[in-house]
Design a protein around this motif. Structure first.
Motif, PDB file in Angstrom:
ATOM      1  N   LYS A  33      -3.269   8.614  -3.847  1.00  0.00           N
ATOM      2  CA  LYS A  33      -2.590   8.169  -5.071  1.00  0.00           C
ATOM      3  C   LYS A  33      -1.356   9.020  -5.257  1.00  0.00           C
ATOM      4  CE  LYS A  33      -6.741   6.859  -7.617  1.00  0.00           C
ATOM      5  NZ  LYS A  33      -7.578   7.205  -8.761  1.00  0.00           N
ATOM      6  N   PRO A  34      -0.336   8.541  -5.869  1.00  0.00           N
ATOM      7  CA  PRO A  34      -0.165   7.155  -6.317  1.00  0.00           C
ATOM      8  C   PRO A  34       0.212   6.263  -5.134  1.00  0.00           C
ATOM      9  CG  PRO A  34       1.818   8.390  -6.821  1.00  0.00           C
ATOM     10  CD  PRO A  34       0.820   9.375  -6.230  1.00  0.00           C
ATOM     11  N   PHE A  35      -0.149   4.999  -5.235  1.00  0.00           N
ATOM     12  CA  PHE A  35       0.203   4.041  -4.199  1.00  0.00           C
ATOM     13  C   PHE A  35       0.659   2.751  -4.861  1.00  0.00           C
ATOM     14  CE2 PHE A  35      -4.385   3.960  -4.838  1.00  0.00           C
ATOM     15  CZ  PHE A  35      -4.598   2.654  -5.218  1.00  0.00           C
ATOM     16  N   SER A  36       1.472   2.012  -4.143  1.00  0.00           N
ATOM     17  CA  SER A  36       1.944   0.718  -4.651  1.00  0.00           C
ATOM     18  C   SER A  36       0.948  -0.363  -4.236  1.00  0.00           C
ATOM     19  CB  SER A  36       3.317   0.395  -4.060  1.00  0.00           C
ATOM     20  OG  SER A  36       3.209   0.151  -2.667  1.00  0.00           O
ATOM     21  N   ALA A  37       1.087  -1.525  -4.829  1.00  0.00           N
ATOM     22  CA  ALA A  37       0.241  -2.660  -4.461  1.00  0.00           C
ATOM     23  C   ALA A  37       0.420  -2.996  -2.981  1.00  0.00           C
ATOM     24  CB  ALA A  37       0.557  -3.872  -5.326  1.00  0.00           C
ATOM     25  N   LEU A  38       1.641  -2.916  -2.487  1.00  0.00           N
ATOM     26  CA  LEU A  38       1.910  -3.209  -1.076  1.00  0.00           C
ATOM     27  C   LEU A  38       1.217  -2.193  -0.170  1.00  0.00           C
ATOM     28  CD1 LEU A  38       3.288  -4.939   1.035  1.00  0.00           C
ATOM     29  CD2 LEU A  38       5.345  -3.545   0.750  1.00  0.00           C
ATOM     30  N   GLU A  39       1.251  -0.917  -0.537  1.00  0.00           N
ATOM     31  CA  GLU A  39       0.571   0.108   0.258  1.00  0.00           C
ATOM     32  C   GLU A  39      -0.935  -0.125   0.286  1.00  0.00           C
ATOM     33  OE1 GLU A  39       3.447   3.994  -0.263  1.00  0.00           O
ATOM     34  OE2 GLU A  39       2.264   3.318  -1.996  1.00  0.00           O
ATOM     35  N   ARG A  45      -5.676  -4.317   4.752  1.00  0.00           N
ATOM     36  CA  ARG A  45      -5.477  -5.152   5.944  1.00  0.00           C
ATOM     37  C   ARG A  45      -5.780  -4.373   7.218  1.00  0.00           C
ATOM     38  NH1 ARG A  45      -6.149  -9.938   6.316  1.00  0.00           N
ATOM     39  NH2 ARG A  45      -7.575  -9.120   7.814  1.00  0.00           N
ATOM     40  N   GLU A  46      -5.330  -3.123   7.269  1.00  0.00           N
ATOM     41  CA  GLU A  46      -5.575  -2.273   8.446  1.00  0.00           C
ATOM     42  C   GLU A  46      -7.075  -2.085   8.681  1.00  0.00           C
ATOM     43  OE1 GLU A  46      -5.028   2.378   9.074  1.00  0.00           O
ATOM     44  OE2 GLU A  46      -3.106   1.330   8.941  1.00  0.00           O
TER      45      GLU A  46
END
Length: 50
Positions: A33-39, A45-46
């Protein structure tokens, strides 16, 4: 714990030994954290692609 369940651990703190324990216990990944929605989407997905 269901070994087929894929878990991504997230924390705003340094996990140090706790992270390696979580990964050894079956967590599939980690995102700090912090992370974006894309991250988060990329981390999920990974893990799903493995």
């Amino acid at each position: 714990m269901n070994r087929e369940l894929k878990i991504v651990v997230s924390s705003g703190y340094s996990f140090n030994g706790q992270l390696s324990t979580a990964l050894a216990d079956g967590a599939a990944g980690f995102i700090p954290k912090p992370f974006s929605a894309l991250e988060m989407l990329k981390a999920v997905r990974e893990v799903l692609d493995r």
